[in-house]
Design an enzyme around this catalytic site. Structure first.
Site, PDB file in Angstrom:
ATOM      1  N   SER A 262       0.827  -1.210   0.000  1.00 20.08           N
ATOM      2  CA  SER A 262       0.000   0.000   0.000  1.00 20.08           C
ATOM      3  C   SER A 262       0.860   1.258   0.000  1.00 20.08           C
ATOM      4  CB  SER A 262      -0.924  -0.004   1.224  1.00 20.08           C
ATOM      5  OG  SER A 262      -1.783  -1.123   1.206  1.00 20.08           O
TER       6      SER A 262
ATOM      7  N   GLU B 168      -5.018  -4.979  -4.945  1.00 21.82           N
ATOM      8  CA  GLU B 168      -5.333  -3.716  -5.631  1.00 21.82           C
ATOM      9  C   GLU B 168      -5.914  -2.668  -4.677  1.00 21.82           C
ATOM     10  OE1 GLU B 168      -6.539  -3.569  -9.682  1.00 21.82           O
ATOM     11  OE2 GLU B 168      -6.527  -5.746  -9.833  1.00 21.82           O
TER      12      GLU B 168
END
Length: 408
Positions: free
Chosen positions: A136, A388
């Site tokens: 992230s 994602e």
């Protein structure tokens, strides 16, 4: 501009039914086998290529659907079949989106066809962004790309992780740091052509779910790629870096990150994948509740079961609506002023985890065994809140967009 509608046109319905038939007849019968084998289902991918599902033309048609519903509709039906096999079929699309989002017309025309190959010689591609210390937190990326001006080549060094099709792909799209002082704004994307020396597969991961999809590390050691493999070209990169330096010095607006551009474009599609998995589990649970009898009557006669199914269906439909809205907005050029793309991915992902867990509970002991598919669906659903952009990152994106504040 296409008007937003909840009614598919005749062409879309025909495609949906075709995909549903392939998912029911080809993907589902193979799902358990390839989940157990934990290998790429090449025969299924080849079947998809033969009928035209695994092809540049098919995804281009869905991608350029003016309503924006082509891709989410396709994702939902394929992932209704099985998430692991479906991800093997559509995983190349993330690399293709990376090229579409950042590449020139020449690069798009050159590399995307090579990502798929053809029905007689199927290929896959990989998008490589995450790293062992940079998931992230893309600003922590360590993979470097250094320009060798004398040879007009870029030299890439680093290790990527969690790469779908990593190492087995023909074409790899690699995100690397070109200016470390700019943090995430100093990243660029590169094409690594097939058989380029210095690129190899590292660890292949044995996963909790989506086992039929190959996930591995990609190691880059002095990988040299021609200058034309920089997506967007060097002139565009130099201009973007110069703007980023100016804005960093003046505290001005942010410059879009290359990897984030890819993820922004794909988030509603991931939401649609989650919807497909959730719908599949709900349908199994509904059928089971109608036929399983306890105390002389079907268990769906009990409010405790019936209300769960009512909530499951409501949440699935709500998730689909969010996905369709975000997909339509993206296709018609409407900005995500409230982070609608992240909203769709967040809600659909959380719904998939919740619905598949409820499906296991409704099936009771049977749901906990591999004799019934909800066990596999529950394992597969866990990935949607992780890859994602985790659910936590989606909430952060939404909160920052709504508040305009640098929430941490």
């Amino acid at each position: 501009m296409a008007e937003f509608t909840l009614e598919l046109n005749d062409d879309q319905k025909q495609v949906r039914d075709w995909l549903h038939g392939f998912a029911a007849d080809v993907i589902r019968p193979a799902a358990s086998e390839w989940d157990e084998r934990e290998e790429t289902p090449w025969p299924v991918i080849q079947e998809a290529a033969k009928v035209g599902i695994y092809s540049l033309d098919f995804y281009a048609q869905q991608f350029f659907d003016p309503t924006g519903l082509g891709i989410p509709m396709a994702m939902e039906e394929l992932f209704w079949g099985d998430a692991g096999i479906a991800l093997s079929i559509v995983g190349t699309g993330l690399a293709a989106v990376g090229v579409l989002a950042n590449g020139t017309e020449e690069q798009i025309g050159t590399w995307i066809p090579q990502m798929y190959g053809d029905a007689d010689d199927v290929k896959v591609a990989a998008f490589c962004s995450s790293e062992p210390d940079a998931g992230s937190d893309v600003a922590s990326m360590r993979t470097r790309a250094v320009y060798d001006q004398a040879k007009d080549e870029w030299v890439l060094n680093g290790t990527k992780t969690w790469a779908t099709n990593g190492g087995i792909a023909g074409v790899h799209v690699v995100v690397a740091v070109v200016d470390a002082e700019l943090g995430s704004k100093g990243h660029a994307s590169f094409i690594v052509p097939p058989d380029t020396p210095g690129l190899c597969q590292g660890q292949k991961f044995k996963k909790h779910g989506i086992r039929a999809s190959h996930t591995a590390e990609v190691v880059l050691e002095d990988v040299r790629v021609p200058g034309h493999c920089l997506l967007g070209g060097k002139e565009k990169l130099d201009q973007r870096l110069a703007r980023a330096r100016e804005r960093a010095a003046s505290g001005g607006e942010r410059v879009k990150n290359a990897a984030m551009a890819t993820f922004e474009a794909s988030r509603p599609a991931v939401g649609a994948m989650a919807v497909g998995t959730a719908r599949a589990a709900y349908e199994v649970a509904l059928d089971y509740a109608k036929t399983r009898t306890q105390f002389g009557r079907p268990i769906i006669d009990n409010q405790g079961i019936a209300f769960q199914l009512a909530d499951m269906r409501t949440q699935i439909d709500a998730a689909r609506l969010l996905v369709w809205r975000a997909s339509w907005m993206a296709a018609t050029g409407k900005p995500f002023t409230s982070a609608e793309g992240s909203m769709s991915k967040l809600y659909a992902s959380e719904t998939a985890k919740k619905v598949t867990a409820q499906a296991v509970q409704i099936l009771g002991g049977n749901g906990f065994t591999r004799e019934y598919p909800v066990e596999r669906m529950h394992r597969d659903a866990a990935i949607y809140t992780i890859f994602e952009g985790t659910s936590e990152i989606q909430r952060l994106v939404i909160a920052r967009t709504l508040s305009g504040m640098p929430i941490r």
